[in-house]
Design a protein around this motif. Sequence first.
Motif, PDB file in Angstrom:
ATOM      1  N   GLU A 491       0.818  -1.331   0.030  1.00 35.84           N
ATOM      2  CA  GLU A 491       0.207   0.137   0.071  1.00 35.84           C
ATOM      3  C   GLU A 491       0.721   1.299  -0.093  1.00 35.84           C
ATOM      4  OE1 GLU A 491      -2.571  -0.385   3.304  1.00 35.84           O
ATOM      5  OE2 GLU A 491      -3.529  -1.851   2.825  1.00 35.84           O
ATOM      6  N   GLU A 492       1.920   1.328   0.480  1.00 35.92           N
ATOM      7  CA  GLU A 492       2.970   2.264   0.780  1.00 35.92           C
ATOM      8  C   GLU A 492       4.077   2.634  -0.487  1.00 35.92           C
ATOM      9  OE1 GLU A 492       4.578   2.617   4.439  1.00 35.92           O
ATOM     10  OE2 GLU A 492       2.939   1.506   5.576  1.00 35.92           O
ATOM     11  N   CYS A 493       3.900   1.877  -1.610  1.00 29.83           N
ATOM     12  CA  CYS A 493       4.850   1.884  -2.406  1.00 29.83           C
ATOM     13  C   CYS A 493       4.235   1.584  -3.907  1.00 29.83           C
ATOM     14  CB  CYS A 493       6.055   0.905  -2.188  1.00 29.83           C
ATOM     15  SG  CYS A 493       5.483  -0.764  -2.458  1.00 29.83           S
ATOM     16  N   ASN A 494       5.224   1.454  -5.145  1.00 30.64           N
ATOM     17  CA  ASN A 494       4.750   1.176  -6.238  1.00 30.64           C
ATOM     18  C   ASN A 494       5.902   0.274  -6.668  1.00 30.64           C
ATOM     19  OD1 ASN A 494       3.318   0.952  -8.657  1.00 30.64           O
ATOM     20  ND2 ASN A 494       4.743   2.589  -9.526  1.00 30.64           N
ATOM     21  N   GLN A 495       6.366  -0.536  -5.741  1.00 32.19           N
ATOM     22  CA  GLN A 495       7.522  -1.281  -5.829  1.00 32.19           C
ATOM     23  C   GLN A 495       7.339  -3.062  -6.094  1.00 32.19           C
ATOM     24  OE1 GLN A 495       9.714  -0.190  -2.289  1.00 32.19           O
ATOM     25  NE2 GLN A 495      10.297   1.504  -3.060  1.00 32.19           N
ATOM     26  N   GLN A 496       6.115  -3.496  -6.752  1.00 26.88           N
ATOM     27  CA  GLN A 496       5.961  -4.762  -6.865  1.00 26.88           C
ATOM     28  C   GLN A 496       5.988  -5.638  -5.536  1.00 26.88           C
ATOM     29  OE1 GLN A 496       8.836  -5.440 -10.192  1.00 26.88           O
ATOM     30  NE2 GLN A 496       7.127  -5.604 -11.372  1.00 26.88           N
ATOM     31  N   CYS A 497       5.570  -4.774  -4.477  1.00 25.76           N
ATOM     32  CA  CYS A 497       5.477  -5.241  -3.396  1.00 25.76           C
ATOM     33  C   CYS A 497       4.794  -6.741  -3.448  1.00 25.76           C
ATOM     34  CB  CYS A 497       4.792  -4.454  -2.273  1.00 25.76           C
ATOM     35  SG  CYS A 497       4.669  -4.860  -0.366  1.00 25.76           S
ATOM     36  N   ALA A 498       5.530  -7.916  -2.551  1.00 28.46           N
ATOM     37  CA  ALA A 498       5.366  -9.014  -2.291  1.00 28.46           C
ATOM     38  C   ALA A 498       4.255  -9.237  -1.213  1.00 28.46           C
ATOM     39  CB  ALA A 498       6.186 -10.065  -2.294  1.00 28.46           C
ATOM     40  N   THR A 499       3.993  -8.091  -0.391  1.00 30.75           N
ATOM     41  CA  THR A 499       3.255  -8.152   0.620  1.00 30.75           C
ATOM     42  C   THR A 499       3.878  -9.017   1.969  1.00 30.75           C
ATOM     43  OG1 THR A 499       1.559  -9.867   0.050  1.00 30.75           O
ATOM     44  CG2 THR A 499       1.258  -7.406  -0.575  1.00 30.75           C
ATOM     45  N   THR A 500       4.367 -10.189   1.597  1.00 29.78           N
ATOM     46  CA  THR A 500       4.891 -10.998   2.673  1.00 29.78           C
ATOM     47  C   THR A 500       6.175 -11.378   2.348  1.00 29.78           C
ATOM     48  OG1 THR A 500       3.728 -12.890   1.907  1.00 29.78           O
ATOM     49  CG2 THR A 500       2.432 -11.808   3.594  1.00 29.78           C
ATOM     50  N   PHE A 501       6.855 -12.065   3.291  1.00 30.02           N
ATOM     51  CA  PHE A 501       8.160 -12.703   2.807  1.00 30.02           C
ATOM     52  C   PHE A 501       8.382 -13.670   3.999  1.00 30.02           C
ATOM     53  CE2 PHE A 501       9.266  -9.094   5.329  1.00 30.02           C
ATOM     54  CZ  PHE A 501      10.492  -9.416   5.931  1.00 30.02           C
ATOM     55  N   ARG A 502       9.357 -14.482   3.621  1.00 33.63           N
ATOM     56  CA  ARG A 502       9.861 -15.712   4.856  1.00 33.63           C
ATOM     57  C   ARG A 502      11.199 -15.604   4.970  1.00 33.63           C
ATOM     58  NH1 ARG A 502       5.937 -20.933   4.849  1.00 33.63           N
ATOM     59  NH2 ARG A 502       6.755 -20.830   6.962  1.00 33.63           N
ATOM     60  N   ILE A 503      11.703 -16.049   5.980  1.00 32.08           N
ATOM     61  CA  ILE A 503      13.226 -16.019   6.081  1.00 32.08           C
ATOM     62  C   ILE A 503      13.801 -17.644   5.909  1.00 32.08           C
ATOM     63  CG2 ILE A 503      15.105 -15.692   7.894  1.00 32.08           C
ATOM     64  CD1 ILE A 503      13.984 -13.060   6.893  1.00 32.08           C
ATOM     65  N   LEU A 504      14.629 -17.839   5.114  1.00 24.13           N
ATOM     66  CA  LEU A 504      15.277 -19.029   4.487  1.00 24.13           C
ATOM     67  C   LEU A 504      16.403 -19.408   5.614  1.00 24.13           C
ATOM     68  CD1 LEU A 504      15.220 -18.533   0.820  1.00 24.13           C
ATOM     69  CD2 LEU A 504      13.345 -19.449   2.275  1.00 24.13           C
ATOM     70  N   ARG A 520      12.869  -5.764   7.353  1.00 27.07           N
ATOM     71  CA  ARG A 520      11.413  -5.483   7.545  1.00 27.07           C
ATOM     72  C   ARG A 520      10.653  -5.436   6.230  1.00 27.07           C
ATOM     73  NH1 ARG A 520      14.268  -6.382  12.289  1.00 27.07           N
ATOM     74  NH2 ARG A 520      13.006  -5.908  13.944  1.00 27.07           N
ATOM     75  N   LEU A 521      11.234  -5.273   5.253  1.00 27.41           N
ATOM     76  CA  LEU A 521      10.618  -5.181   3.793  1.00 27.41           C
ATOM     77  C   LEU A 521      10.759  -6.497   3.101  1.00 27.41           C
ATOM     78  CD1 LEU A 521      11.982  -1.612   2.613  1.00 27.41           C
ATOM     79  CD2 LEU A 521       9.433  -2.385   3.804  1.00 27.41           C
ATOM     80  N   CYS A 522      10.050  -6.770   2.193  1.00 27.96           N
ATOM     81  CA  CYS A 522      10.025  -8.100   1.181  1.00 27.96           C
ATOM     82  C   CYS A 522      11.235  -7.783   0.349  1.00 27.96           C
ATOM     83  CB  CYS A 522       8.680  -8.305   0.460  1.00 27.96           C
ATOM     84  SG  CYS A 522       8.335  -7.029  -0.739  1.00 27.96           S
ATOM     85  N   PRO A 523      11.877  -8.908  -0.320  1.00 29.57           N
ATOM     86  CA  PRO A 523      12.858  -8.653  -1.185  1.00 29.57           C
ATOM     87  C   PRO A 523      12.659  -7.657  -2.559  1.00 29.57           C
ATOM     88  CG  PRO A 523      12.578 -10.856  -0.717  1.00 29.57           C
ATOM     89  CD  PRO A 523      11.408 -10.287  -0.178  1.00 29.57           C
ATOM     90  N   ASN A 524      11.408  -7.322  -2.801  1.00 32.59           N
ATOM     91  CA  ASN A 524      11.133  -6.567  -3.994  1.00 32.59           C
ATOM     92  C   ASN A 524      11.303  -5.093  -3.445  1.00 32.59           C
ATOM     93  OD1 ASN A 524      10.845  -8.376  -6.116  1.00 32.59           O
ATOM     94  ND2 ASN A 524       8.590  -8.407  -6.116  1.00 32.59           N
ATOM     95  N   CYS A 525      10.561  -4.903  -2.440  1.00 34.29           N
ATOM     96  CA  CYS A 525      10.756  -3.441  -1.907  1.00 34.29           C
ATOM     97  C   CYS A 525      12.339  -3.145  -1.345  1.00 34.29           C
ATOM     98  CB  CYS A 525       9.821  -3.420  -0.611  1.00 34.29           C
ATOM     99  SG  CYS A 525       7.976  -3.377  -1.423  1.00 34.29           S
TER     100      CYS A 525
END
Length: 596
Positions: A491-504, A520-525
Motif C-alpha cells: 500500500e505504501e509503494c509502487n515497488q511490486q511489493c510481495a506483501t509478505t516474505f519468509r526467512i530461509l 522489515r521489507l520484502c525482497p522486491n521492496c
Amino acid sequence: MNKEFKNLVLGCQNCKKDFTIEPEDFNFYEKIKVPPPTWCPECRLINRLLNIMERTLYNDVCDNCDKKIVSHFAPETPNKVFCSPCWWGDSWDGTEYGKEYDFSKPFFEQLHELRKIVPCQATNVKNSTDCKYCSGIDRCKNCTYVFSGLQSINCYYCVTPIFVKDSMDSDFIINGDHIYETLNSNRIYNTRFIYSSDECLDSAFLFNCIGCSNCFGCVNLRNQKYQIFNKQYTKSEYHREIKKWNLGSHEIIQKAKEKFMELYYKMPRRFATLINSTNVTGDNIKNTKNCKVCFSVFNGVESCKYIFYSGLLLKDSYDVTLGGDTSELLYQTTGSTRCQRTFFSRASTNSIDIEYSENVYNCSNCFGCAKLRNKKYCILNKQYIKEEYEGLIHRIKQHMNDLPFIDDKKRIYKYGDYYPIEHSMWAYNESLIQQYFPLKKEEAEKQGFSWHNPPERDYKITIKAGNLPDHIKDISDSILNEVIECKHNGEECNQQCATTFRILPNELQFYRQMKLALPRLCPNCRHYERLKMFNLPKLWHRKCMCNGVESKRGIYKNTIKHSHGDSPCQNEFETAISSERKETVYCEKCYQAEFI
C-alpha cells in the motif's frame, strides 16, 4: 569516400518531442545499412526495457513434461512454456514452427504470431546447480532469487552479481564476498550498505569511497581507515566507538541510515562517475572510451552510444541494453552477448547477422526468428538455402516499408523500428521498465501499455514486520516458520511489493554471521529502496553548484580555494542528477579540488 552528414532534428513518433540525429549517428547507420530511428533515444530505451523480464515470477506447469515450474510467464498467457531441461533438450526444434512469409500481412504481425507459438524458456538458467527462483544466470551455484548473475555462489536476492560469493540483497556487483545491501560496487569484502564504492572492506554505509577499510557512514573518501561519518579516529578509538553502531539492532540501522543520508546530502557529488575512461558522456562508466550517452558500462566498451548496463568488450554499437561480452556492431538489442551484426533482437548468444529475432543461440543469418539453436539462413523459423534467403530478405525489408504495422496509437513500424509496444510478451509492471520509469496502472494504460493484475495471495500472515525482535541475537530458529508481513504491505509503494516474505535457513545463518538485524521489507521492496541510490539512465544539462567558497545552497563549505576563486564556477556539464534532487553537484575540477 564517406558521405558528409549534418545534424537532423526529428519528432519522436512516441513522445512527440524533438531529438537530434548527429553526423556520427548517420555514419553508424550507414555502416550497418539501417535507416535512422523514428523514436527518440529515451523512448527506444523504454521499448527495450519493456521487452526484458527480470523479477516477476509465477508458479506454472511445463507444457512439455507437466512438471511444476517457476516461470516468467503468467499461467493465463497464451505462450507455450517449457522448463529449462525440456527447452534445452532434443525433443523439439524451432524450425518445426517455421512459417512461409506472407506478403499480404505486415511483418510484425507475422513475427508476433510466431513468438506466441514457439516454446519459451520458463526461466533462463544455464550451467548452474541448486539455484531456485533465478533467471538469466550462468555458471552459478546455490543461489536463490538471483537475476542476471554470472559465476556467483551462495547469493540471495541479488541482481547482476558477477563473481560474487556469500552475499545478499546486493545489485550490480563485480567481485564481492560477504556483502549485504550493496549497490553498484566492485572488489568489496565484508561490507554492509555500500553504494558506488570500490576496493573497500570491513565497512558499512559508504558512498563513493575507494580503497577504504574499517570506515562507517562515510562519503567521498580515498584510501582511508578508521573513519566514522568522515571523522578520523585512531585504531583503538575506532573500535571503541564502532561498538555504538551495532547493526544487529534494527533501530540502530535506522539511526545510522538517517545520519549517513544527512552527510550524503551535505557532501558535494561529482557530476558523473567516470573511472579510467576518456571521451565519454553519461554516468557510472568504467574502463571505457569514445562513448556517448552511456550508463553503467564497464570493462572495455569502445565507440558506443545509448548503452545501458553493458560491457565486457562491447564495441561499435548503438542502443544496447544488458549486452556485450565480446560483441560488436549491435543495434537496438537487449540481452545479446558474444554477437556480431545483430539488430532489433533480444536475448541472443554466439550469433552473427541476426535481425528481428529472440533467443537464438549459435545462429547466423536469421531474420524474424524465435528460439532457434545452431541454425542459419532462416526466416520466420523456416529453413532456406543461402541464395533463397538472401533474395527473400531484400523483398521483406521493402515489404516492411510498403506495408508497415500501425498500432492503436497510430505509430508506424517499418524496417528499422523495434518491436511494437503492444507486442511485448509482458505488461508494463512485469517488465524491467517499471524499475527505471515507474508508472501507476492508470498512467501506464493511458500511455498505451498493458498492465497485469497480480494474482491474489492467500498467505496467512503470522507476524507483522513491526513486531519482529529488534536484535538478531533475539531471533530464534522459529522465525523460519513465520510468514512476515512486509512493512509496506503493498500500500505504501509502487515497488511490486510481495506483501509478505519468509526467512530461509541459509538467510538466517547469513544474518547471524554478519551480525545484522532482520529486514522489515520484502525482497522486491528492498531492491527498489536500493535503486533510489542509483541514477536513472537520463541526462540533464546543468551548471556546477560551487558558488565560490561554498556550495550554491550554502550546505557545504569548501576546504580549499578553487581555480575560479571566490566567484561562482561557470562550468556546465551533462549529468544524470536532475536539478529537482537534493544533491549538491560539482563539476570535475571543483570535485577534484575538494576530494582528490
